[in-house]
Design a protein around this motif. Structure first.
Motif, PDB file in Angstrom:
ATOM      1  N   MET A   1      41.285 123.086  49.791  1.00 40.25           N
ATOM      2  CA  MET A   1      39.676 123.029  50.022  1.00 40.25           C
ATOM      3  C   MET A   1      39.345 123.995  48.882  1.00 40.25           C
ATOM      4  SD  MET A   1      37.151 124.165  52.979  1.00 40.25           S
ATOM      5  CE  MET A   1      35.465 124.377  52.637  1.00 40.25           C
ATOM      6  N   THR A   2      38.364 123.608  47.799  1.00 44.46           N
ATOM      7  CA  THR A   2      37.889 124.257  46.735  1.00 44.46           C
ATOM      8  C   THR A   2      36.655 124.829  47.167  1.00 44.46           C
ATOM      9  OG1 THR A   2      38.979 122.644  45.228  1.00 44.46           O
ATOM     10  CG2 THR A   2      37.286 124.244  44.378  1.00 44.46           C
ATOM     11  N   MET A   3      36.333 126.098  46.939  1.00 38.64           N
ATOM     12  CA  MET A   3      35.491 126.864  47.581  1.00 38.64           C
ATOM     13  C   MET A   3      34.360 127.403  46.398  1.00 38.64           C
ATOM     14  SD  MET A   3      36.733 128.373  51.123  1.00 38.64           S
ATOM     15  CE  MET A   3      38.003 128.753  50.389  1.00 38.64           C
ATOM     16  N   GLY A   4      32.992 127.187  46.675  1.00 41.14           N
ATOM     17  CA  GLY A   4      32.335 128.321  45.613  1.00 41.14           C
ATOM     18  C   GLY A   4      32.441 129.606  45.802  1.00 41.14           C
ATOM     19  N   ALA A   5      32.130 130.429  44.934  1.00 43.66           N
ATOM     20  CA  ALA A   5      32.025 131.811  45.129  1.00 43.66           C
ATOM     21  C   ALA A   5      31.467 132.530  46.377  1.00 43.66           C
ATOM     22  CB  ALA A   5      31.566 132.529  43.729  1.00 43.66           C
ATOM     23  N   THR A   6      30.290 131.757  46.636  1.00 43.82           N
ATOM     24  CA  THR A   6      29.609 132.516  47.842  1.00 43.82           C
ATOM     25  C   THR A   6      30.112 131.867  48.868  1.00 43.82           C
ATOM     26  OG1 THR A   6      27.833 130.863  47.337  1.00 43.82           O
ATOM     27  CG2 THR A   6      27.598 132.935  46.266  1.00 43.82           C
ATOM     28  N   THR A   7      30.651 130.741  49.190  1.00 39.11           N
ATOM     29  CA  THR A   7      30.985 129.909  50.290  1.00 39.11           C
ATOM     30  C   THR A   7      32.114 130.674  51.027  1.00 39.11           C
ATOM     31  OG1 THR A   7      30.502 127.948  49.362  1.00 39.11           O
ATOM     32  CG2 THR A   7      31.508 127.649  51.420  1.00 39.11           C
ATOM     33  N   PRO A   8      32.185 131.346  52.362  1.00 37.31           N
ATOM     34  CA  PRO A   8      33.261 131.897  52.933  1.00 37.31           C
ATOM     35  C   PRO A   8      34.161 130.428  53.352  1.00 37.31           C
ATOM     36  CG  PRO A   8      31.269 131.674  54.272  1.00 37.31           C
ATOM     37  CD  PRO A   8      31.009 131.194  53.211  1.00 37.31           C
ATOM     38  N   PRO A   9      35.549 131.087  53.471  1.00 38.06           N
ATOM     39  CA  PRO A   9      36.332 130.097  53.922  1.00 38.06           C
ATOM     40  C   PRO A   9      36.094 129.793  55.288  1.00 38.06           C
ATOM     41  CG  PRO A   9      37.497 132.138  53.877  1.00 38.06           C
ATOM     42  CD  PRO A   9      35.997 132.166  53.130  1.00 38.06           C
ATOM     43  N   THR A  10      36.714 128.367  55.730  1.00 39.99           N
ATOM     44  CA  THR A  10      36.353 127.895  57.024  1.00 39.99           C
ATOM     45  C   THR A  10      36.966 128.618  57.875  1.00 39.99           C
ATOM     46  OG1 THR A  10      37.861 126.287  56.908  1.00 39.99           O
ATOM     47  CG2 THR A  10      35.665 125.618  56.125  1.00 39.99           C
ATOM     48  N   ILE A  11      36.882 128.589  59.397  1.00 42.61           N
ATOM     49  CA  ILE A  11      37.883 129.141  60.303  1.00 42.61           C
ATOM     50  C   ILE A  11      39.408 128.366  60.296  1.00 42.61           C
ATOM     51  CG2 ILE A  11      37.983 129.447  62.916  1.00 42.61           C
ATOM     52  CD1 ILE A  11      35.794 131.300  61.683  1.00 42.61           C
ATOM     53  N   ASP A  12      39.068 127.158  60.062  1.00 40.81           N
ATOM     54  CA  ASP A  12      40.326 126.280  60.158  1.00 40.81           C
ATOM     55  C   ASP A  12      41.328 126.870  58.826  1.00 40.81           C
ATOM     56  OD1 ASP A  12      42.073 124.259  61.207  1.00 40.81           O
ATOM     57  OD2 ASP A  12      41.567 123.100  59.134  1.00 40.81           O
ATOM     58  N   ASP A  13      40.566 126.996  57.823  1.00 43.48           N
ATOM     59  CA  ASP A  13      41.370 127.492  56.559  1.00 43.48           C
ATOM     60  C   ASP A  13      41.765 128.842  56.665  1.00 43.48           C
ATOM     61  OD1 ASP A  13      41.364 125.234  54.969  1.00 43.48           O
ATOM     62  OD2 ASP A  13      39.246 125.568  54.063  1.00 43.48           O
ATOM     63  N   PHE A  15      42.551 130.212  59.693  1.00 43.67           N
ATOM     64  CA  PHE A  15      43.669 130.145  60.576  1.00 43.67           C
ATOM     65  C   PHE A  15      44.993 129.803  60.172  1.00 43.67           C
ATOM     66  CE2 PHE A  15      46.306 127.932  63.638  1.00 43.67           C
ATOM     67  CZ  PHE A  15      46.579 128.918  64.304  1.00 43.67           C
ATOM     68  N   GLU A  16      44.863 128.697  59.138  1.00 41.77           N
ATOM     69  CA  GLU A  16      46.133 128.041  58.677  1.00 41.77           C
ATOM     70  C   GLU A  16      46.857 128.868  57.730  1.00 41.77           C
ATOM     71  OE1 GLU A  16      47.566 125.444  59.387  1.00 41.77           O
ATOM     72  OE2 GLU A  16      46.117 124.171  60.525  1.00 41.77           O
ATOM     73  N   ASN A  17      46.121 129.855  57.022  1.00 43.10           N
ATOM     74  CA  ASN A  17      46.327 130.937  56.134  1.00 43.10           C
ATOM     75  C   ASN A  17      46.936 132.096  56.809  1.00 43.10           C
ATOM     76  OD1 ASN A  17      46.101 130.409  52.887  1.00 43.10           O
ATOM     77  ND2 ASN A  17      44.496 129.311  53.930  1.00 43.10           N
ATOM     78  N   MET A  18      46.361 132.528  58.118  1.00 38.79           N
ATOM     79  CA  MET A  18      46.760 133.391  58.774  1.00 38.79           C
ATOM     80  C   MET A  18      48.210 133.403  59.389  1.00 38.79           C
ATOM     81  SD  MET A  18      45.588 134.776  62.431  1.00 38.79           S
ATOM     82  CE  MET A  18      46.738 133.490  62.957  1.00 38.79           C
ATOM     83  N   ILE A  19      48.315 132.037  59.717  1.00 39.85           N
ATOM     84  CA  ILE A  19      49.704 131.642  60.287  1.00 39.85           C
ATOM     85  C   ILE A  19      50.929 132.216  59.340  1.00 39.85           C
ATOM     86  CG2 ILE A  19      51.446 129.596  60.861  1.00 39.85           C
ATOM     87  CD1 ILE A  19      49.865 129.922  63.285  1.00 39.85           C
ATOM     88  N   TYR A 337      38.971 128.026  70.256  1.00 43.68           N
ATOM     89  CA  TYR A 337      38.920 129.409  70.843  1.00 43.68           C
ATOM     90  C   TYR A 337      40.032 130.079  70.541  1.00 43.68           C
ATOM     91  CZ  TYR A 337      38.769 132.919  74.506  1.00 43.68           C
ATOM     92  OH  TYR A 337      38.263 134.249  75.076  1.00 43.68           O
ATOM     93  N   THR A 338      41.263 129.624  70.472  1.00 48.11           N
ATOM     94  CA  THR A 338      42.356 130.484  70.259  1.00 48.11           C
ATOM     95  C   THR A 338      42.370 130.650  68.795  1.00 48.11           C
ATOM     96  OG1 THR A 338      43.606 129.104  72.228  1.00 48.11           O
ATOM     97  CG2 THR A 338      45.064 130.380  70.729  1.00 48.11           C
ATOM     98  N   GLN A 339      42.185 129.841  67.834  1.00 49.28           N
ATOM     99  CA  GLN A 339      42.167 130.400  66.685  1.00 49.28           C
ATOM    100  C   GLN A 339      41.402 131.445  66.500  1.00 49.28           C
ATOM    101  OE1 GLN A 339      41.372 126.848  64.198  1.00 49.28           O
ATOM    102  NE2 GLN A 339      43.114 125.692  64.774  1.00 49.28           N
ATOM    103  N   ILE A 340      40.021 131.343  66.868  1.00 57.50           N
ATOM    104  CA  ILE A 340      39.051 132.315  66.919  1.00 57.50           C
ATOM    105  C   ILE A 340      39.400 133.892  67.289  1.00 57.50           C
ATOM    106  CG2 ILE A 340      36.978 133.260  67.382  1.00 57.50           C
ATOM    107  CD1 ILE A 340      35.840 130.360  66.959  1.00 57.50           C
ATOM    108  N   ARG A 341      40.036 133.623  68.534  1.00 60.31           N
ATOM    109  CA  ARG A 341      40.686 134.950  69.175  1.00 60.31           C
ATOM    110  C   ARG A 341      41.570 135.675  68.395  1.00 60.31           C
ATOM    111  NH1 ARG A 341      40.877 135.618  75.749  1.00 60.31           N
ATOM    112  NH2 ARG A 341      42.630 137.011  75.583  1.00 60.31           N
TER     113      ARG A 341
END
Length: 388
Positions: A1-13, A15-19, A337-341
């Motif tokens: 996903m390409t994001m602009g400088a001010t757009t924060p990464p989504t929760i999904d993105d 989480f996938e990177n945190m794994i 819920y689990t990803q956010i936690r």
């Protein structure tokens, strides 16, 4: 996903990177690691300001050279991953091979899950099926001989459990409904994920968290809690397949390309290939593209007669909008819920970002408050005293 400088990464993105590595999320969020100082604040920054013109030119030349090398390295990596994608896509179409040769699960795994799911489930019905799976016997014997389940005889001596029937009996059907899907996932879990060893460490609590959360949510929605739990636990089988195949194919293709380079005496390409490492970005993209569809394929392949979890998994894979009070909706809610936690534990998400997501998922009344008080990352096994 390409994001602009001010757009924060989504929760999904996130989480996938945190794994793969929490540091990747810190970089995505533009935060520095603890104790890290910016270049301008460091001694190197002071030194650079004092550099002579000649040294500056030398540094710039080196930077340009590194950029050229990096670009070449990128093209070599791209070529390797093109081949990998072709092979992976082909292998994903052979579900039978994926289950038995990639995940090392037996052909009658669906029969075991069906037997567990019925109200009339008993040790005598489970034993002949479980007896065909030596790995399951080994796992159950380990669990039943832990202090939590240990029994003593009339003289106070510890009873060492050695038979499958005794293990099943001591553990009890309700515990087995929790334990066996978890042991299936454990067997499927990728073992070698270098240079990202955290994958397995993060994937295990995530899977457990989703399953326990789904079980709790199902109970609040008048759905079958064991069906919700089993669906949620097995929904990550596809993720296990994609991860295992990615690392296996990466090593195989890299070796093949290196052999080609030696044969054709392409030294530059050979040196570049040695530097190419498994790509977190490619792995994440493959997960997002294929994991849920593979999970759905596997559950359909199991031909479950009494456990209706293949259809909600397929709906999830096809991104069909989940209707309220359905197993697919519970799976979506449990994952969110689990990803956010997990992200919150590492301070990688803020509450103001979370609230809209919770509202979007429409959790049952009071569910979030109840979930907050539960340890969702530990299997809720209880000592079974029935008939003993």
């Amino acid at each position: 996903m390409t994001m602009g400088a001010t757009t924060p990464p989504t929760i999904d993105d996130r989480f996938e990177n945190m794994i793969i590595s929490p540091e990747r999320v810190l970089e995505m969020l533009g935060r520095r690691k603890v104790g890290e100082v910016s270049f301008e604040q460091s001694e190197q920054g002071d030194a650079r300001r004092l550099l002579l013109h000649v040294e500056k030119v030398a540094i710039e030349n080196k930077r340009l050279q590194e950029k050229t090398e990096a670009s070449y390295l990128e093209s070599v990596s791209h070529h390797l991953h093109e081949i990998l994608l072709g092979e992976l896509t082909e292998q994903l179409s052979y579900t039978d091979e994926l289950v038995q040769n990639v995940l090392n699960l037996p052909e009658n795994i669906g029969e075991l899950l069906d037997a567990l799911s019925v109200k009339a489930c008993s040790v005598s019905k489970l034993e002949p099926i479980a007896a065909t799976m030596p790995w399951l016997y080994d796992e159950l014997i380990v669990v039943v001989n832990t202090p939590q389940f240990r029994r003593k005889d009339s003289r106070g001596r510890i009873i060492v459990v050695e038979t499958l029937r005794t293990a099943l009996s001591f553990l009890g059907i309700e515990n087995l409904r929790t334990l066996i899907p978890s042991l299936i996932l454990k067997r499927a879990m990728p073992q070698i994920t270098d240079p990202y060893p955290l994958i397995k460490q993060k994937l295990t609590p995530y899977t457990t968290g989703v399953a326990i959360t789904a079980k709790r949510l199902a109970a609040l929605t008048d759905l079958n809690k064991n069906q919700a739990y089993t669906l949620a636990m097995l929904s990550n089988l596809g993720r296990c397949v994609v991860t295992r195949l990615y690392f296996k194919l990466f090593d195989k293709i890299q070796l093949h390309l290196l052999q080609e380079c030696q044969k054709d005496k392409e030294q530059k390409r050979h040196e570049a290939l040695l530097k190419v490492a498994p790509s977190a970005n490619h792995l994440i993209a493959l997960q997002q593209e294929f994991a849920d569809a593979v999970s759905a394929d596997i559950l359909e392949w199991m031909h479950l007669m009494r456990l209706p979890i293949a259809e909600p998994m397929r709906a999830c894979a096809d991104k069909v909008p989940a209707q309220p009070k359905t197993l697919s909706k519970v799976l979506h809610q449990a994952r969110t819920y689990t990803q956010i936690r997990m992200l919150h534990q590492l301070k990688l998400v803020e509450m103001k970002e979370v609230k809209p997501l919770f509202m979007e998922q429409r959790y049952p009344a009071g569910a979030l408050e109840k979930l907050k008080t539960i340890d969702i990352f530990t299997l809720p096994l209880v000592k079974n005293e029935e008939n003993h």
